[in-house]
Design an enzyme around this catalytic site. Structure first.
Site, short mmCIF file in Angstrom:
data_model
loop_
_atom_site.label_atom_id
_atom_site.label_comp_id
_atom_site.label_asym_id
_atom_site.label_seq_id
_atom_site.Cartn_x
_atom_site.Cartn_y
_atom_site.Cartn_z
N GLU A 280 0.82 -1.21 0.00
CA GLU A 280 0.00 0.00 0.00
C GLU A 280 0.86 1.27 0.00
OE1 GLU A 280 -2.76 -0.57 3.31
OE2 GLU A 280 -4.06 -1.77 2.02
N ASP A 359 -8.40 -8.72 4.60
CA ASP A 359 -8.15 -7.58 5.48
C ASP A 359 -9.18 -7.48 6.59
OD1 ASP A 359 -6.95 -5.34 6.40
OD2 ASP A 359 -7.64 -4.00 4.83
N GLU A 387 -12.38 -1.62 12.28
CA GLU A 387 -12.41 -0.99 10.95
C GLU A 387 -13.55 -1.51 10.09
OE1 GLU A 387 -8.73 -1.35 8.78
OE2 GLU A 387 -9.58 -0.44 6.97
C1 GCV Z 1 -2.30 0.80 8.42
C2 GCV Z 1 -5.96 -1.83 5.75
C3 GCV Z 1 -6.33 -0.51 6.36
C4 GCV Z 1 -5.15 0.43 6.36
C5 GCV Z 1 -3.99 -0.24 7.10
C6 GCV Z 1 -3.68 -1.55 6.39
C7 GCV Z 1 -2.58 -2.33 7.06
O1 GCV Z 1 -5.75 -1.70 4.38
O2 GCV Z 1 -7.42 0.02 5.67
O3 GCV Z 1 -5.54 1.63 6.97
O4 GCV Z 1 -2.87 0.58 7.16
O5 GCV Z 1 -4.82 -2.35 6.37
O6 GCV Z 1 -2.90 -3.27 7.78
O7 GCV Z 1 -1.42 -2.02 6.88
#
Ligand code: GCV
Length: 665
Positions: A280, A359, A387
């Site tokens: 990411e 996720d 989340e």
């Molecule tokens: C910290 C998901 C979340 C991101 C997070 C990522 C991760 O994609 O939406 O906010 O980033 O996981 O675990 O690194």
């Protein structure tokens, strides 16, 4: 309400979570002797004094002593043989208590065990306690500088950070100390103090702002907690004077070795680095044609001499996909990346793997990476912050989900549980913030409590854990206990029932930061495609025979079970297969009727939860009740929105009416 429950009407500036002073009342005026030395043992002494106990050298009411001294004290019968450093034996007879501990952390855990024992009205008996895992970690996704999109705490739903404010460490860290105490009481022994997405400001925690890390570590240390730092893989390039961060480049290796030495000179018990690399948008070894073992080992070697660890995350996938490309399956990514590297990681590397291949969805199969890496120390990663499970607006008790994951047997009924094969322990993303209740929704405190308890003992029953949490937090009021249990017991499945059905994932709103429904929100995006619904059917074909082949990443019997429509569990059918809406599930219902039924039932369940909460008015502190009431109103609104959008979407797509003619729009 009984006398030891918090008085209704009391206004709380900061809620005490599961350690209100009332819970220590039975200790007041009693005598104690704490034997042994060191900072953590001193903490136990301070705890006893805080509880109003007096120190007494002979025949104390509570004797806390190193297990090695038990025989000399005439306690040779206690089952202390080979007690591990964090273990303890708790012994109560006719009001006299002995805690015999393996090492200092064991003394602290034994103390809090006794507090729990009192809260639950426990009687005489001798029990031995040891954590299954040495590493029980909580990761904070807190930013030092407020991130323009993600805010002070990424995926935080409880106000700001308890550590940082406006670009720096807070001056007043008294709350962090209270937090450390709470974490110690549930057995957490490692904390990562900053987000895995490490921005420019946060990267400096490793260099010119090391003083902030030192201050936090000093607060956590007396509570038996070691501090870890998330680091940015490109730091030698972005913070140093180097023009590369290639892990095989000697100057880069030296940069990290020097950085680690500087950390340990100031924080001798520093835990290590947590790294999100090539994921990411975070930098990583790929930029130099190196792999994840090259990257992780380079950092591990910088830390090894000091006893530090690298937690290297397996959350690596392509987030710049073309939705037209049907060959890419995000679920496959972690296994495809890491399984070939098994055996190449140094001993002080822990590969941290999210529980599922995607996720932290409300329902995913357990990640096949965890059992595949037999020659690597693997840690399981969970998400306490909600989340994808209602963002602490919805009451969702995650204990049953984690318990199911921990009890999963990757090689079938005769093989070990997942909990037994994660030699690197357990890590989870914290749900705590500067909010007065710490977690936004007061009931979300139960998730943090349950995480600690399950990390210590993965076979504890989620319901038993809830009873502990309720007794500690609210005292002994049977009506309150039954009310909260009726709300939380099944709340994870309730949430699942009114959101994405049958293992389909990511029907959440990307624009609204993963909160609320958006069936097609991710369907044509670069982050992956998740349901492929058309007029005839829905689901992702991940079979080996006709799909992406993901099912083949599992060992038997799961590879075959997931591959076949005859054996795939209903709750995961759409994760593994694309089926017609008229496909009949093992439950006997068709897929479309299941979608309608569960969404209607889910909202009805939320109505019952709201009524159960309303009935608790006057039995819980007013501010707890009022905050809960706000959240339940939002949960009902949101669940209704989910129901109507999901049902309407699939009715319009399929043209198949609900068998019972309920209202769909
Ligand atoms: C910290 C998901 C979340 C991101 C997070 C990522 C991760 O994609 O939406 O906010 O980033 O996981 O675990 O690194």
């Amino acid at each position: 309400m009984t006398s030891d429950a918090p008085a209704p009407g009391r206004s709380l500036r900061e809620h005490a979570m599961w350690l209100p002073d009332d819970r220590f009342a039975a200790l007041r005026g009693r005598t104690v002797s704490v034997l042994g030395e060191g900072t953590v043992v001193d903490t136990v002494r301070a705890e006893a004094a805080r509880a109003g106990m007096t120190a007494a050298a002979s025949t104390p009411d509570i004797l806390i002593l190193p297990a090695g001294d038990a025989a000399a004290q005439g306690l040779g019968d206690l089952p202390t043989a080979d007690l591990s450093a964090e273990g303890f034996v708790h012994h109560v007879r006719e009001g006299r208590v002995v805690v015999a501990y393996g090492g200092p952390n064991g003394a602290l855990y034994g103390w809090f065990h006794h507090v729990r024992h009192l809260a639950l009205g426990g009687g005489d008996g001798t029990t031995r306690h040891e954590p299954l895992h040495e590493l029980r970690m909580l990761d904070h996704w807190d930013n030092v500088a407020v991130h323009p999109h993600m805010g002070q705490v990424e995926r935080g739903y409880a106000d700001g950070s308890i550590f940082y404010q406006e670009g720096m460490l807070r001056d007043d860290l008294a709350r962090v100390e209270r937090y450390a105490r709470l974490l110690a009481s549930i057995g957490i022994n490692r904390v990562t103090i900053n987000n895995v997405n490490v921005g420019r400001r946060e990267a400096r925690l490793l260099t010119d702002d090391l003083g902030s890390v030192e201050r936090l570590a000093a607060i956590f240390r007396p509570w038996g907690i070691r501090t870890h730092l998330s680091v940015n893989f490109a730091s030698p390039l972005t913070l140093g004077d180097l023009d590369t961060s290639d892990p095989l480049e000697p100057t880069v290796q030296r940069w990290w070795t020097d950085a680690a030495a500087r950390v340990y000179a100031r924080i001798p018990d520093f835990g290590g680095f947590l790294v999100k690399a090539d994921s990411e948008g975070q930098p990583g070894p790929y930029a130099y044609g190196r792999d994840h073992a090259d990257g992780a080992n380079m950092l591990a070697r910088a830390l090894a001499a000091h006893g530090g660890l690298v937690h290297w995350r397996a959350f690596v996938y392509n987030h710049r996909q073309d939705w037209r490309d049907r060959t890419t399956d995000r679920a496959r990514a972690a296994y495809d990346t890491f399984a070939p590297l098994d055996g190449r990681f140094d001993d002080n590397v822990v590969l941290q793997v999210k529980f599922g291949p995607l996720d932290f969805q409300v329902r995913e199969p357990v990640s096949p990476v965890i059992p595949a890496m037999t020659r690597t120390r693997v840690a399981l990663e969970l998400q306490v912050t909600q989340e994808y499970t209602g963002q602490q607006q919805h009451a969702v008790y995650l204990g049953p989900q984690w318990s199911e994951i921990l009890a999963f047997r990757p090689t079938g009924d005769d093989g070990p549980m997942l909990a037994e094969i994660v030699a690197g322990g357990i890590a989870a993303v914290s749900n705590v913030g500067a909010d007065a209740f710490w977690t936004g929704h007061p009931l979300a405190q139960a998730n943090l409590y349950a995480y600690g308890r399950l990390a210590w003992d993965p076979v504890l029953e989620p319901g038993t854990i809830l009873d502990e949490w309720i007794a500690l937090t609210f005292g002994h009021d049977e009506t309150a206990r039954r009310g909260i249990r009726s709300i939380l017991d099944d709340s994870w499945r309730t949430y699942e029932s009114y959101t994405a059905p049958l293992g389909v994932c990511f029907m959440v709103s990307p624009l609204n930061r993963h909160y609320g429904p958006d069936v097609d929100g991710y369907e044509y995006s670069a982050w992956g495609t998740y349901h492929f619904a058309d007029r005839d059917g829905i689901g992702v074909d991940r079979s080996v025979a006709t799909g992406t082949g993901y099912a083949g990443q599992y060992a038997e019997p799961w590879a075959s079970r997931y591959e076949s429509l005859d054996t795939v569990p209903d709750e995961l059918i759409l994760f593994f297969h694309h089926v017609p809406y008229t496909h009949r599930l093992h439950s006997g219902r068709t897929v479309i009727q299941h979608i309608y039924d569960t969404h209607f039932a889910g909202v009805e369940r939320v109505r019952e939860m709201v009524a159960a909460w309303d009935a608790l008015e006057g039995r819980l502190p007013d501010d707890v009740h009022a905050r809960g009431r706000e959240r339940f109103a939002e949960q009902l609104r949101s669940a209704t929105e989910w129901r109507d959008q999901i049902n309407t979407y699939f009715w319009r797509k399929s043209g198949i009416a609900d068998e019972t003619g309920r209202t769909i729009f």
